[in-house]
Motif scaffolding. Structure first.
Motif, PDB file in Angstrom:
ATOM      1  N   PHE A 135       0.852  -0.874   0.478  1.00 50.26           N
ATOM      2  CA  PHE A 135      -0.081  -0.523   0.094  1.00 50.26           C
ATOM      3  C   PHE A 135       0.742   1.532   0.074  1.00 50.26           C
ATOM      4  N   ASP A 136       2.099   1.145  -0.364  1.00 51.72           N
ATOM      5  CA  ASP A 136       3.073   2.558  -0.053  1.00 51.72           C
ATOM      6  C   ASP A 136       3.061   3.059  -1.585  1.00 51.72           C
ATOM      7  N   LYS A 137       2.893   4.281  -2.245  1.00 53.70           N
ATOM      8  CA  LYS A 137       2.230   4.929  -2.797  1.00 53.70           C
ATOM      9  C   LYS A 137       3.800   5.778  -3.183  1.00 53.70           C
ATOM     10  N   VAL A 138       3.915   6.379  -5.072  1.00 49.89           N
ATOM     11  CA  VAL A 138       4.467   7.017  -5.065  1.00 49.89           C
ATOM     12  C   VAL A 138       4.315   7.782  -6.273  1.00 49.89           C
ATOM     13  N   GLY A 139       4.338   8.993  -6.890  1.00 51.80           N
ATOM     14  CA  GLY A 139       3.507   9.635  -7.762  1.00 51.80           C
ATOM     15  C   GLY A 139       2.375  10.326  -7.355  1.00 51.80           C
ATOM     16  N   ASN A 140       2.352  11.353  -8.938  1.00 54.20           N
ATOM     17  CA  ASN A 140       1.240  12.482  -8.032  1.00 54.20           C
ATOM     18  C   ASN A 140       0.013  12.599  -8.993  1.00 54.20           C
ATOM     19  N   ASN A 141      -1.335  12.714  -8.779  1.00 52.36           N
ATOM     20  CA  ASN A 141      -2.554  11.685  -9.381  1.00 52.36           C
ATOM     21  C   ASN A 141      -2.891  13.699 -10.130  1.00 52.36           C
ATOM     22  N   ARG A 142      -2.106  14.548  -9.681  1.00 49.10           N
ATOM     23  CA  ARG A 142      -2.368  16.009 -10.518  1.00 49.10           C
ATOM     24  C   ARG A 142      -1.611  16.328 -10.787  1.00 49.10           C
ATOM     25  N   SER A 143      -0.711  15.527 -11.241  1.00 48.47           N
ATOM     26  CA  SER A 143      -0.116  15.872 -12.534  1.00 48.47           C
ATOM     27  C   SER A 143      -0.365  15.108 -13.890  1.00 48.47           C
ATOM     28  N   LYS A 144       0.015  15.912 -14.579  1.00 51.88           N
ATOM     29  CA  LYS A 144      -0.661  16.241 -16.299  1.00 51.88           C
ATOM     30  C   LYS A 144      -0.198  14.825 -16.693  1.00 51.88           C
ATOM     31  N   ASP A 145       0.671  14.450 -16.612  1.00 53.02           N
ATOM     32  CA  ASP A 145       1.424  13.009 -16.735  1.00 53.02           C
ATOM     33  C   ASP A 145       0.490  11.994 -16.891  1.00 53.02           C
ATOM     34  N   ARG A 146      -0.034  10.932 -17.162  1.00 53.85           N
ATOM     35  CA  ARG A 146      -0.094  10.424 -16.718  1.00 53.85           C
ATOM     36  C   ARG A 146       0.383   8.794 -16.298  1.00 53.85           C
ATOM     37  N   ILE A 147       1.802   8.662 -16.556  1.00 56.01           N
ATOM     38  CA  ILE A 147       2.813   8.658 -15.990  1.00 56.01           C
ATOM     39  C   ILE A 147       3.280   8.330 -14.997  1.00 56.01           C
ATOM     40  N   GLN A 148       2.562   9.357 -14.138  1.00 52.85           N
ATOM     41  CA  GLN A 148       3.891  10.355 -12.711  1.00 52.85           C
ATOM     42  C   GLN A 148       2.739  10.030 -12.249  1.00 52.85           C
ATOM     43  N   HIS A 149       1.974   9.497 -11.899  1.00 50.56           N
ATOM     44  CA  HIS A 149       0.184   9.864 -10.847  1.00 50.56           C
ATOM     45  C   HIS A 149       0.767   8.300 -10.392  1.00 50.56           C
ATOM     46  N   LEU A 150      -0.519   7.550  -9.013  1.00 54.29           N
ATOM     47  CA  LEU A 150       0.144   7.679  -8.261  1.00 54.29           C
ATOM     48  C   LEU A 150       0.133   5.814  -8.674  1.00 54.29           C
ATOM     49  N   LYS A 151       1.379   5.016  -7.776  1.00 54.78           N
ATOM     50  CA  LYS A 151       1.674   3.897  -8.280  1.00 54.78           C
ATOM     51  C   LYS A 151       2.018   3.212  -7.603  1.00 54.78           C
ATOM     52  N   ALA A 152       1.863   1.382  -6.983  1.00 55.03           N
ATOM     53  CA  ALA A 152       2.467   0.689  -5.993  1.00 55.03           C
ATOM     54  C   ALA A 152       3.898   0.714  -5.776  1.00 55.03           C
TER      55      ALA A 152
END
Length: 279
Positions: A135-152
């Motif tokens: 359940f640890d995530k990295v990234g930011n869902n506010r980013s316009k780049d979907r590659i940078q969105h939250l992921k495990a």
């Protein structure tokens, strides 16, 4: 802000493990009784802008009343870094709070493994290099780049493009030797999903997926902890019949949750049933 030593100790424990119940804080030595933990932390949780907050859960129809889970607020993280010079990279900050009872026991048991591991390492001149949960995530869902969105953080991709997420991945050191272990916690009495997950682990070991990702020169080991002994025995029996595990019997070790808590280092079971030490 003035805080008692016990308050600071509790914050550091939560920074290490991310989420903790009062019984887990008792195991870590904060207080002798759960009630004392609750009373100690009220000063931190009852503030208008608390340093620690807690998540409460509805009564479980089978287990009854569930313990609340404590976590650091963003203000608590900031306090540790700015007021106590606590290393930011050693803080497990909370990006999203668990609110479902469906994952409650699984998450709590996964953290129990983390506690047992660190306690054993502390007694044997060892240290954790890192330990990440599913359940640890990295990234930011506010980013316009979907590659940078939250992921495990723990997501592993096999050569065929299939991805899976171990419940925990840890690298630790004992006597100047590094170890890479992947962890699976299984609650319940159904073996199907666990065996499917362990088949993915077998492929990943054969392809060196985790070793490559974490720059580790040897193959990793997989720790499997089951809620029930009957389930553990069923899973190892089935694995012995499966060709995919033929050359990997030494890479999977098994215990129940109670066994792990009672004696962490010794008496882990291989697929064959042979008893071995943790390392």
């Amino acid at each position: 802000m003035y805080l008692k030593d016990k308050h600071i100790e509790a914050m550091k424990h939560i920074a290490t493990y991310k989420f903790l119940t009062s019984s887990q804080l008792v195991k870590l030595g904060l207080n002798k009784h759960r009630g004392d933990v609750t009373n100690n932390l009220k000063q931190l949780t009852d503030q208008k802008r608390p340093l620690i907050d807690k998540i409460t859960f509805p009564v479980d129809p089978e287990k009854g009343k569930l313990e609340s889970i404590y976590y650091l607020t963003s203000r608590g993280v900031k306090f540790l870094i700015e007021d106590l010079d606590y290393p930011e990279d050693q803080i497990k900050a909370t990006k999203s709070k668990p609110t479902s009872t469906q994952t409650y026991f699984h998450r709590k048991s996964t953290i129990d493994f983390h506690i047992c591991l660190r306690e054993w390492l502390n007694c044997n001149d060892g240290s954790v290099v890192f330990l990440n949960y599913d359940f640890d995530k990295v990234g930011n869902n506010r980013s316009k780049d979907r590659i940078q969105h939250l992921k495990a953080i723990n997501s592993l991709e096999l050569d065929n493009g299939v991805s899976f997420i171990p419940d925990a991945i840890t690298k630790f050191k004992v006597a100047e030797r590094d170890y890479l272990f992947l962890f699976e916690q299984h609650n319940g009495k159904s073996s199907k999903r666990l065996i499917e997950q362990l088949c993915l682990h077998a492929i990943a070991i054969s392809e060196g997926i985790a070793s490559q990702k974490y720059n580790f020169e040897r193959s990793n080991r997989v720790v499997v902890v089951c809620e029930f002994e009957t389930l553990k025995n069923i899973v190892t029996y089935k694995m012995k019949q499966m060709k995919i595990f033929d050359n990997l019997h030494n890479f999977f070790i098994f215990k129940t949750n109670d066994e792990m808590k009672n004696y962490f280092f010794s008496d882990w079971s291989l697929i064959s049933g042979q008893k071995v030490d943790f390392i």
